[in-house]
Design a protein around this motif. Structure first.
Motif, PDB file in Angstrom:
ATOM      1  N   SER A 190       0.842  -1.187   0.000  1.00  0.00           N
ATOM      2  CA  SER A 190       0.000   0.000   0.000  1.00  0.00           C
ATOM      3  C   SER A 190       0.882   1.243   0.000  1.00  0.00           C
ATOM      4  O   SER A 190       1.957   1.240   0.595  1.00  0.00           O
TER       5      SER A 190
ATOM      6  N   GLU B 297      -0.634  -5.957 -16.038  1.00  0.00           N
ATOM      7  CA  GLU B 297      -0.710  -4.680 -15.328  1.00  0.00           C
ATOM      8  C   GLU B 297      -0.764  -3.577 -16.365  1.00  0.00           C
ATOM      9  O   GLU B 297      -0.090  -3.628 -17.389  1.00  0.00           O
TER      10      GLU B 297
ATOM     11  N   LYS C 105      -1.125   0.905 -16.385  1.00  0.00           N
ATOM     12  CA  LYS C 105      -1.263   2.176 -15.673  1.00  0.00           C
ATOM     13  C   LYS C 105      -1.051   3.317 -16.650  1.00  0.00           C
ATOM     14  O   LYS C 105      -0.167   3.258 -17.502  1.00  0.00           O
TER      15      LYS C 105
ATOM     16  N   GLY D 156      -4.555  -5.670  -7.729  1.00  0.00           N
ATOM     17  CA  GLY D 156      -4.500  -4.348  -7.125  1.00  0.00           C
ATOM     18  C   GLY D 156      -5.097  -3.263  -7.978  1.00  0.00           C
ATOM     19  O   GLY D 156      -5.364  -3.444  -9.165  1.00  0.00           O
TER      20      GLY D 156
ATOM     21  N   SER E 183      -4.773   1.172  -8.601  1.00  0.00           N
ATOM     22  CA  SER E 183      -3.937   2.352  -8.410  1.00  0.00           C
ATOM     23  C   SER E 183      -4.691   3.600  -8.822  1.00  0.00           C
ATOM     24  O   SER E 183      -5.464   3.578  -9.777  1.00  0.00           O
ATOM     25  N   THR E 184      -4.441   4.686  -8.097  1.00  0.00           N
ATOM     26  CA  THR E 184      -4.904   6.017  -8.479  1.00  0.00           C
ATOM     27  C   THR E 184      -3.690   6.940  -8.368  1.00  0.00           C
ATOM     28  O   THR E 184      -2.673   6.552  -7.791  1.00  0.00           O
TER      29      THR E 184
ATOM     30  N   GLU F 108      -2.269   3.534  -3.818  1.00  0.00           N
ATOM     31  CA  GLU F 108      -2.269   2.216  -4.453  1.00  0.00           C
ATOM     32  C   GLU F 108      -2.404   1.153  -3.381  1.00  0.00           C
ATOM     33  O   GLU F 108      -1.897   1.310  -2.270  1.00  0.00           O
TER      34      GLU F 108
ATOM     35  N   SER G  96      -2.446  -3.361  -3.189  1.00  0.00           N
ATOM     36  CA  SER G  96      -2.416  -4.635  -3.898  1.00  0.00           C
ATOM     37  C   SER G  96      -2.159  -5.769  -2.920  1.00  0.00           C
ATOM     38  O   SER G  96      -1.614  -5.566  -1.834  1.00  0.00           O
TER      39      SER G  96
END
Length: 106
Positions: free
Chosen positions: A60, A78, A80, A93, A95-96, A100, A102
């Motif tokens: 995290s 993944e 992003k 997970g 993410s922003t 994040e 996961s």
């Protein structure tokens, strides 16, 4: 072929072999891979975290990041774009740009 470059620093870090906690950390990095072990991977990372913690299979972080890239390989996929993304596979997970979280399922 695989290569990685990463530079980072933290104001405080605690690491005991199972838990890795970083407070007020920064990081810049780039990763690229194309082989049977890693699959295909390309990623740029830029971030400033208030807190970044990895413990067991849990990861995290809270802060600002603009990670961009993607990967596909034996452990999952993944993707992003400017910090917004997901991981599906061995590690799941979300993410922003502000954080994040996961979990490693195996």
């Amino acid at each position: 072929m695989s290569s990685e470059v990463k530079i980072g620093s933290s104001v405080y870090r605690y690491c005991d072999g199972n838990t890795d906690l970083k407070v007020l950390s920064t990081g810049v990095g780039a990763k690229a891979a194309a082989n049977a072990t890693d699959g295909v991977k390309a990623k740029l990372e830029v971030g400033v975290d208030l807190v970044n913690c990895e413990s067991g299979g849990f990861k995290s972080r809270i802060g600002l990041n603009a990670d961009t890239g993607g990967s596909i390989g034996p452990n999952g996929i993944e993707a992003k774009v400017v910090g917004v993304g997901f991981k599906l596979g061995r590690e799941m997970g979300l993410s922003t740009p502000f954080g994040e979280v996961s979990f490693n399922l195996f």
